[in-house]
Design an enzyme around this catalytic site. Structure first.
Site, short mmCIF file in Angstrom:
data_model
loop_
_atom_site.label_atom_id
_atom_site.label_comp_id
_atom_site.label_asym_id
_atom_site.label_seq_id
_atom_site.Cartn_x
_atom_site.Cartn_y
_atom_site.Cartn_z
N ASP A 50 0.87 -1.17 0.00
CA ASP A 50 0.00 0.00 0.00
C ASP A 50 0.91 1.22 0.00
O ASP A 50 1.59 1.49 0.99
CB ASP A 50 -0.90 -0.02 1.24
CG ASP A 50 -1.82 1.18 1.33
OD1 ASP A 50 -1.68 2.13 0.51
OD2 ASP A 50 -2.69 1.20 2.23
N SER A 125 0.84 11.74 -16.57
CA SER A 125 -0.29 11.96 -17.47
C SER A 125 -0.06 13.27 -18.20
O SER A 125 0.74 14.11 -17.74
CB SER A 125 -1.59 12.05 -16.65
OG SER A 125 -2.65 12.58 -17.40
N TYR A 138 -6.85 15.74 -9.63
CA TYR A 138 -5.94 14.77 -10.25
C TYR A 138 -4.81 15.49 -10.96
O TYR A 138 -3.63 15.13 -10.82
CB TYR A 138 -6.73 13.90 -11.23
CG TYR A 138 -5.89 12.92 -12.02
CD1 TYR A 138 -5.45 11.74 -11.45
CD2 TYR A 138 -5.55 13.18 -13.35
CE1 TYR A 138 -4.69 10.82 -12.17
CE2 TYR A 138 -4.78 12.28 -14.08
CZ TYR A 138 -4.36 11.10 -13.49
OH TYR A 138 -3.60 10.22 -14.20
N LYS A 142 -0.70 15.27 -10.25
CA LYS A 142 0.28 14.88 -11.27
C LYS A 142 1.27 16.01 -11.57
O LYS A 142 2.44 15.74 -11.86
CB LYS A 142 -0.46 14.46 -12.55
CG LYS A 142 -1.22 13.15 -12.41
CD LYS A 142 -0.31 11.98 -12.09
CE LYS A 142 -1.06 10.65 -12.13
NZ LYS A 142 -0.21 9.48 -11.82
#
Length: 255
Positions: A50, A125, A138, A142
Protein backbone atom coordinates in the site's frame (compact mmCIF):
# COMPACT_ATOMS: atom_id res chain seq x y z
CA UNK A 1 16.96 -9.10 -17.84
CA UNK A 2 15.87 -6.74 -15.08
CA UNK A 3 14.01 -7.18 -11.82
CA UNK A 4 11.07 -4.78 -12.16
CA UNK A 5 8.78 -3.78 -9.31
CA UNK A 6 5.38 -2.41 -10.35
CA UNK A 7 2.95 -0.68 -8.01
CA UNK A 8 -0.79 -0.88 -8.63
CA UNK A 9 -0.38 -4.10 -10.63
CA UNK A 10 -3.76 -5.70 -10.00
CA UNK A 11 -5.58 -4.14 -12.96
CA UNK A 12 -5.46 -1.65 -15.79
CA UNK A 13 -2.09 -0.21 -16.73
CA UNK A 14 -0.26 -2.02 -13.93
CA UNK A 15 -1.52 -5.44 -14.97
CA UNK A 16 -0.70 -4.66 -18.60
CA UNK A 17 2.85 -3.78 -17.62
CA UNK A 18 3.25 -7.06 -15.75
CA UNK A 19 2.07 -9.03 -18.77
CA UNK A 20 4.29 -7.21 -21.28
CA UNK A 21 7.46 -7.21 -19.18
CA UNK A 22 7.05 -10.85 -18.12
CA UNK A 23 6.54 -11.81 -21.78
CA UNK A 24 9.88 -10.16 -22.56
CA UNK A 25 11.65 -12.22 -19.93
CA UNK A 26 11.97 -9.67 -17.15
CA UNK A 27 11.59 -10.78 -13.54
CA UNK A 28 8.50 -8.87 -12.47
CA UNK A 29 7.52 -8.14 -8.87
CA UNK A 30 3.81 -7.31 -8.88
CA UNK A 31 2.42 -5.34 -5.95
CA UNK A 32 -1.04 -4.22 -4.88
CA UNK A 33 -2.93 -3.30 -1.73
CA UNK A 34 -4.98 -6.50 -1.98
CA UNK A 35 -2.59 -9.42 -2.44
CA UNK A 36 -5.38 -11.76 -3.60
CA UNK A 37 -6.02 -9.49 -6.60
CA UNK A 38 -2.67 -10.64 -7.99
CA UNK A 39 -3.47 -14.36 -7.98
CA UNK A 40 -3.73 -14.59 -11.79
CA UNK A 41 -1.02 -12.05 -12.63
CA UNK A 42 1.96 -13.62 -14.48
CA UNK A 43 4.63 -12.26 -12.17
CA UNK A 44 7.70 -13.87 -10.64
CA UNK A 45 6.76 -12.52 -7.21
CA UNK A 46 3.59 -11.02 -5.74
CA UNK A 47 3.73 -8.68 -2.75
CA UNK A 48 1.21 -6.71 -0.71
CA UNK A 49 2.10 -3.03 -0.92
CA UNK A 50 0.00 0.00 0.00
CA UNK A 51 1.88 3.06 -1.25
CA UNK A 52 0.09 5.25 1.31
CA UNK A 53 1.43 3.23 4.24
CA UNK A 54 5.11 3.60 5.20
CA UNK A 55 5.31 0.28 7.04
CA UNK A 56 3.74 -1.55 4.11
CA UNK A 57 6.23 0.01 1.69
CA UNK A 58 9.23 -0.86 3.85
CA UNK A 59 8.06 -4.46 4.32
CA UNK A 60 7.44 -4.96 0.61
CA UNK A 61 10.75 -3.50 -0.53
CA UNK A 62 12.63 -5.62 2.00
CA UNK A 63 10.85 -8.73 0.70
CA UNK A 64 11.47 -7.76 -2.93
CA UNK A 65 15.24 -7.78 -2.60
CA UNK A 66 17.04 -6.37 -5.60
CA UNK A 67 14.99 -3.92 -7.65
CA UNK A 68 16.57 -2.77 -10.91
CA UNK A 69 13.53 -0.84 -12.12
CA UNK A 70 10.65 0.71 -10.20
CA UNK A 71 7.51 1.50 -12.18
CA UNK A 72 5.43 3.77 -9.99
CA UNK A 73 1.93 3.28 -11.34
CA UNK A 74 -0.54 3.21 -8.43
CA UNK A 75 -3.04 6.05 -8.68
CA UNK A 76 -6.63 7.22 -8.88
CA UNK A 77 -8.71 10.13 -10.16
CA UNK A 78 -11.98 11.94 -9.45
CA UNK A 79 -14.61 14.04 -11.20
CA UNK A 80 -15.57 17.13 -9.23
CA UNK A 81 -15.54 20.93 -9.48
CA UNK A 82 -12.88 22.55 -7.34
CA UNK A 83 -15.54 24.73 -5.75
CA UNK A 84 -17.09 21.77 -3.96
CA UNK A 85 -14.68 18.82 -4.10
CA UNK A 86 -14.19 17.42 -0.56
CA UNK A 87 -10.74 18.41 0.64
CA UNK A 88 -10.36 14.98 2.21
CA UNK A 89 -10.64 13.56 -1.31
CA UNK A 90 -7.97 15.93 -2.60
CA UNK A 91 -5.71 14.82 0.25
CA UNK A 92 -6.39 11.18 -0.62
CA UNK A 93 -5.37 11.73 -4.23
CA UNK A 94 -2.13 13.47 -3.26
CA UNK A 95 -1.34 10.74 -0.73
CA UNK A 96 -1.80 8.09 -3.41
CA UNK A 97 -0.66 9.74 -6.64
CA UNK A 98 2.11 11.96 -5.33
CA UNK A 99 3.36 11.13 -1.84
CA UNK A 100 2.86 7.41 -2.46
CA UNK A 101 5.06 7.55 -5.54
CA UNK A 102 7.76 9.41 -3.62
CA UNK A 103 7.47 7.03 -0.67
CA UNK A 104 8.26 3.97 -2.80
CA UNK A 105 11.04 5.80 -4.66
CA UNK A 106 12.65 6.68 -1.34
CA UNK A 107 12.50 3.01 -0.35
CA UNK A 108 14.32 1.70 -3.44
CA UNK A 109 16.82 4.51 -3.98
CA UNK A 110 19.38 3.50 -1.33
CA UNK A 111 20.02 0.13 -3.02
CA UNK A 112 20.09 1.69 -6.50
CA UNK A 113 22.45 4.44 -5.39
CA UNK A 114 24.66 1.89 -3.66
CA UNK A 115 24.95 -0.21 -6.83
CA UNK A 116 25.40 2.81 -9.04
CA UNK A 117 22.52 1.77 -11.30
CA UNK A 118 18.75 1.71 -11.47
CA UNK A 119 15.73 3.25 -13.09
CA UNK A 120 12.59 4.85 -11.69
CA UNK A 121 9.66 5.27 -14.07
CA UNK A 122 6.73 7.41 -12.94
CA UNK A 123 3.37 6.97 -14.64
CA UNK A 124 2.16 10.54 -14.92
CA UNK A 125 -0.29 11.96 -17.47
CA UNK A 126 -0.71 14.81 -19.91
CA UNK A 127 -2.56 16.27 -16.95
CA UNK A 128 0.80 16.64 -15.28
CA UNK A 129 1.47 19.36 -17.85
CA UNK A 130 -2.01 20.80 -18.46
CA UNK A 131 -5.29 21.03 -16.55
CA UNK A 132 -8.70 19.68 -17.54
CA UNK A 133 -11.87 21.04 -15.93
CA UNK A 134 -13.53 18.90 -13.25
CA UNK A 135 -10.38 16.78 -12.96
CA UNK A 136 -8.41 19.51 -11.20
CA UNK A 137 -7.42 17.52 -8.09
CA UNK A 138 -5.94 14.77 -10.25
CA UNK A 139 -4.13 17.30 -12.43
CA UNK A 140 -2.70 18.99 -9.35
CA UNK A 141 -1.42 15.69 -7.96
CA UNK A 142 0.28 14.88 -11.27
CA UNK A 143 1.78 18.38 -11.64
CA UNK A 144 3.30 17.86 -8.19
CA UNK A 145 4.53 14.41 -9.20
CA UNK A 146 6.25 15.88 -12.26
CA UNK A 147 8.05 18.41 -10.06
CA UNK A 148 9.23 15.65 -7.76
CA UNK A 149 10.35 13.51 -10.69
CA UNK A 150 12.29 16.32 -12.36
CA UNK A 151 14.10 17.26 -9.16
CA UNK A 152 14.82 13.61 -8.45
CA UNK A 153 16.22 13.05 -11.94
CA UNK A 154 18.77 15.81 -11.37
CA UNK A 155 19.69 14.62 -7.89
CA UNK A 156 20.24 10.93 -8.64
CA UNK A 157 21.80 10.88 -12.10
CA UNK A 158 25.24 11.40 -10.53
CA UNK A 159 24.71 8.00 -8.85
CA UNK A 160 23.83 6.20 -12.08
CA UNK A 161 20.07 6.19 -11.47
CA UNK A 162 17.78 7.24 -14.33
CA UNK A 163 14.32 8.75 -13.97
CA UNK A 164 11.60 8.84 -16.60
CA UNK A 165 8.08 10.25 -16.64
CA UNK A 166 5.47 8.71 -18.93
CA UNK A 167 2.66 11.03 -19.99
CA UNK A 168 -0.28 9.27 -21.64
CA UNK A 169 -3.46 10.98 -22.65
CA UNK A 170 -6.58 8.88 -22.30
CA UNK A 171 -5.90 5.18 -21.69
CA UNK A 172 -8.59 2.51 -22.05
CA UNK A 173 -7.70 1.06 -18.66
CA UNK A 174 -11.03 1.54 -16.86
CA UNK A 175 -9.55 4.16 -14.54
CA UNK A 176 -11.86 6.93 -15.71
CA UNK A 177 -14.87 4.69 -15.29
CA UNK A 178 -13.83 3.87 -11.72
CA UNK A 179 -13.37 7.54 -10.78
CA UNK A 180 -15.40 8.90 -7.91
CA UNK A 181 -17.88 11.53 -9.08
CA UNK A 182 -18.84 14.38 -6.74
CA UNK A 183 -21.60 16.09 -8.72
CA UNK A 184 -25.07 15.16 -9.95
CA UNK A 185 -27.50 16.41 -12.57
CA UNK A 186 -28.59 19.31 -10.35
CA UNK A 187 -25.03 20.59 -10.00
CA UNK A 188 -24.39 23.85 -11.92
CA UNK A 189 -21.18 22.32 -13.29
CA UNK A 190 -22.90 19.20 -14.65
CA UNK A 191 -23.14 20.43 -18.28
CA UNK A 192 -19.34 20.63 -18.31
CA UNK A 193 -19.08 17.04 -17.05
CA UNK A 194 -21.10 15.85 -20.05
CA UNK A 195 -18.45 17.30 -22.37
CA UNK A 196 -15.45 15.60 -20.80
CA UNK A 197 -15.71 12.79 -23.35
CA UNK A 198 -14.19 15.25 -25.82
CA UNK A 199 -10.93 15.09 -23.89
CA UNK A 200 -10.75 11.30 -24.24
CA UNK A 201 -10.33 11.10 -28.00
CA UNK A 202 -8.18 8.33 -29.46
CA UNK A 203 -7.34 6.57 -26.18
CA UNK A 204 -4.33 4.28 -26.22
CA UNK A 205 -4.81 0.72 -25.10
CA UNK A 206 -3.17 -0.70 -22.02
CA UNK A 207 -1.10 -2.92 -24.30
CA UNK A 208 0.13 0.06 -26.34
CA UNK A 209 1.10 1.93 -23.20
CA UNK A 210 2.90 -1.12 -21.77
CA UNK A 211 4.87 -1.53 -25.00
CA UNK A 212 6.12 2.08 -24.84
CA UNK A 213 7.23 1.65 -21.23
CA UNK A 214 8.89 -1.70 -21.86
CA UNK A 215 10.75 -0.36 -24.89
CA UNK A 216 12.02 2.57 -22.82
CA UNK A 217 13.16 0.33 -19.98
CA UNK A 218 15.14 -1.77 -22.45
CA UNK A 219 16.78 1.28 -24.03
CA UNK A 220 19.90 3.04 -22.78
CA UNK A 221 19.01 6.38 -24.37
CA UNK A 222 15.53 7.70 -23.60
CA UNK A 223 14.30 11.21 -22.77
CA UNK A 224 13.15 12.25 -19.33
CA UNK A 225 9.55 12.95 -20.42
CA UNK A 226 7.83 10.48 -22.75
CA UNK A 227 4.35 11.34 -24.10
CA UNK A 228 2.37 8.22 -24.97
CA UNK A 229 -0.10 8.25 -27.85
CA UNK A 230 -0.79 10.62 -30.71
CA UNK A 231 -3.43 12.51 -28.73
CA UNK A 232 -1.00 13.11 -25.87
CA UNK A 233 1.68 14.37 -28.23
CA UNK A 234 -0.78 16.73 -29.94
CA UNK A 235 -2.18 18.05 -26.65
CA UNK A 236 1.26 18.73 -25.19
CA UNK A 237 2.42 20.43 -28.38
CA UNK A 238 -0.69 22.61 -28.32
CA UNK A 239 -0.09 23.46 -24.68
CA UNK A 240 3.50 24.45 -25.41
CA UNK A 241 2.36 26.71 -28.26
CA UNK A 242 -0.47 28.34 -26.31
CA UNK A 243 -0.09 31.78 -24.70
CA UNK A 244 1.07 31.63 -21.10
CA UNK A 245 -1.14 34.51 -20.01
CA UNK A 246 -4.39 32.52 -20.08
CA UNK A 247 -5.63 29.04 -19.10
CA UNK A 248 -5.16 26.39 -21.76
CA UNK A 249 -8.19 24.49 -23.05
CA UNK A 250 -7.26 21.20 -24.68
CA UNK A 251 -10.63 20.86 -26.42
CA UNK A 252 -13.52 23.28 -27.04
CA UNK A 253 -16.19 23.62 -24.37
CA UNK A 254 -19.63 24.65 -25.62
CA UNK A 255 -20.98 25.63 -22.23
Amino acid sequence: MARVLITGASRGIGRGLVVELSKRGHEVIATARDLSSLDDVPAAQNLQLDVTDQASVETAIAAAGRVDVLISNAGATVRAPLETVPLDEVSRLFELNTFGALRVAQAVLPQMRGRGSGRIAFVSSVQGRLAIPLIGPYSASKWALEGIAESLAIEVRHFGVEVQVFEPGAVSSGGAERAKVFLDEDDPYFPMLEQLAGFRTAPVTVEEFATVVADAIESSDVPFRIPVGEAAIAQLQARKAAPEDQPFVAAPLNW
